[in-house]
Design a protein around this motif. Structure first.
Motif, short mmCIF file in Angstrom:
data_model
loop_
_atom_site.label_atom_id
_atom_site.label_comp_id
_atom_site.label_asym_id
_atom_site.label_seq_id
_atom_site.Cartn_x
_atom_site.Cartn_y
_atom_site.Cartn_z
N GLY A 192 1.04 15.43 -3.19
CA GLY A 192 -0.24 14.97 -2.66
C GLY A 192 -0.72 13.69 -3.33
N TYR A 193 -0.59 13.65 -4.65
CA TYR A 193 -1.06 12.49 -5.43
C TYR A 193 -0.32 11.22 -5.00
N GLN A 194 0.99 11.34 -4.87
CA GLN A 194 1.79 10.16 -4.53
C GLN A 194 1.64 9.76 -3.06
N LEU A 195 1.38 10.73 -2.18
CA LEU A 195 1.07 10.39 -0.77
C LEU A 195 -0.22 9.56 -0.73
N ALA A 196 -1.20 9.95 -1.55
CA ALA A 196 -2.48 9.23 -1.60
C ALA A 196 -2.30 7.80 -2.12
N LEU A 197 -1.26 7.60 -2.93
CA LEU A 197 -0.98 6.25 -3.45
C LEU A 197 -0.16 5.41 -2.47
N GLY A 198 0.17 6.02 -1.32
CA GLY A 198 0.85 5.24 -0.28
C GLY A 198 2.36 5.42 -0.19
N LYS A 199 2.93 6.31 -1.01
CA LYS A 199 4.38 6.56 -0.92
C LYS A 199 4.68 7.44 0.29
N THR A 200 5.90 7.34 0.80
CA THR A 200 6.29 8.20 1.93
C THR A 200 6.78 9.54 1.38
N LEU A 201 6.76 10.57 2.22
CA LEU A 201 7.22 11.90 1.80
C LEU A 201 8.69 11.84 1.37
N ASP A 202 9.51 11.10 2.11
CA ASP A 202 10.94 10.97 1.76
C ASP A 202 11.12 10.37 0.38
N GLN A 203 10.36 9.31 0.09
CA GLN A 203 10.45 8.67 -1.24
C GLN A 203 10.08 9.67 -2.34
#
Length: 316
Positions: A242-253
């Motif tokens: 969740g944290y990294q999705l909020a930072l703009g990363k894709t789920l795959d990444q």
């Protein structure tokens, strides 16, 4: 009571299936209590039949996607009828919507199956920091045996008579942890996070009771306790998603670089199937699902939750 004491005295060997961080942490706890431990993984030289030879307790700490395969192999191994099967996996099977303990119990209808779940971040347990957990089974004696095998001055183990609730607490909170990670990643503050976690618990109770769990279990260590740990720790893989999705990363990444499995991603999809079949309202889970599918941005998902129709906190 005498029979229970003799059963505990007979425990010499514990086999842990899954040598990841969680399996290794559980193996260390048992080892420190003086039991012989065999740690098995797909990569180990030790074969599964050999790992299970003469063992009194089998602890399964494998990821959800591996449970069905491992159970099938264990079925073909000769294990004694009194062997206790402990499941410490948090997830739901996407094909059947069943929990890990249901998969084990279906395969071994005459064996005692015990669920182990709680606020147990494996890295903290490996650092020998204090923690507590819950063991639960319809077979109370089996749960008590497992309680005594794992209990120590730094790992406090409680028993509970609601295995479905204990197991679902640990499973459902992973989805709310993804939402909590989004909340922190967007820097929405403490008020927002407190509201999210509280409403998340309400959602967990709503799904859990439909699936046969007792409400009060969700206010214990395996529900609220695990929810608080997972929603507040960067050590939680689901929180990290969740944290990294909020930072703009894709789920795959995120999934490519994540050490281990974030069970909440798969659990979220299964919960959406269950909610649609049973007509259960799960607004937080629904927005997490849409976010994981790339249908909304973290900000849009939040706006959807904030703009829902206003209503009473409780339905009487």
């Amino acid at each position: 009571m005498i029979e229970l004491k003799s059963q505990i005295q007979k425990i010499k060997l514990v086999t842990v299936l899954g040598a990841g961080a969680w399996g290794s942490a559980l193996a260390d706890l048992v080892k420190l209590n003086g039991y012989q431990v065999r740690l098995w993984s797909r990569r180990s030289e030790l074969t599964l039949p050999k790992a299970l030879e003469d063992t009194e307790i089998v602890v399964s700490a494998i990821s959800m996607k591996g449970v069905q395969d491992v159970v099938s192999v264990v079925q073909s191994c000769p294990i004694a009828p009194q062997t206790i099967l402990v499941t410490a996996t948090k997830g739901l099977d996407p094909q059947t919507n069943t929990t890990p303990s249901q998969i084990w119990q279906n395969a071994f209808p005459h064996h005692p199956v015990v669920v182990l779940s709680g606020p147990n971040l494996s890295k903290e347990i490996q650092m020998q920091l204090p923690a507590a957990t819950v063991v639960s089974s319809i077979n109370h004696d089996a749960a008590t045996v497992v309680q005594l095998v794992f209990s120590s001055h730094r790992f406090r183990v409680y028993t509970n008579p609601d295995p479905v609730g204990v197991e679902l607490g640990g499973t459902l909170k992973n989805v709310i942890a993804i939402a909590a990670g989004v909340c922190d990643g967007l820097q929405l503050g403490t008020n927002a996070k407190a509201a999210l976690v509280t409403r998340g618990l309400t959602e967990m109770v709503r799904i859990g009771t439909v699936l046969g769990a007792k409400t009060e279990t969700f206010y214990g260590l395996s529900g609220l306790g695990d929810l608080l740990a997972t929603c507040n720790s960067p050590l939680s893989r689901n929180y990290q998603v969740g944290y990294q999705l909020a930072l703009g990363k894709t789920l795959d990444q995120i999934m490519t670089n994540l050490p281990g499995t974030a069970e909440g991603v798969n659990t979220c999809q299964v919960l959406m199937q269950i909610a649609q079949q049973q007509n259960i309202s799960i607004p937080i889970t629904e927005q997490v699902y849409r976010l994981l599918q790339g249908e909304v941005t973290p900000k849009q998902g939040l706006d959807e939750l904030m703009l829902r129709d206003i209503k009473p906190e409780y339905h009487h």
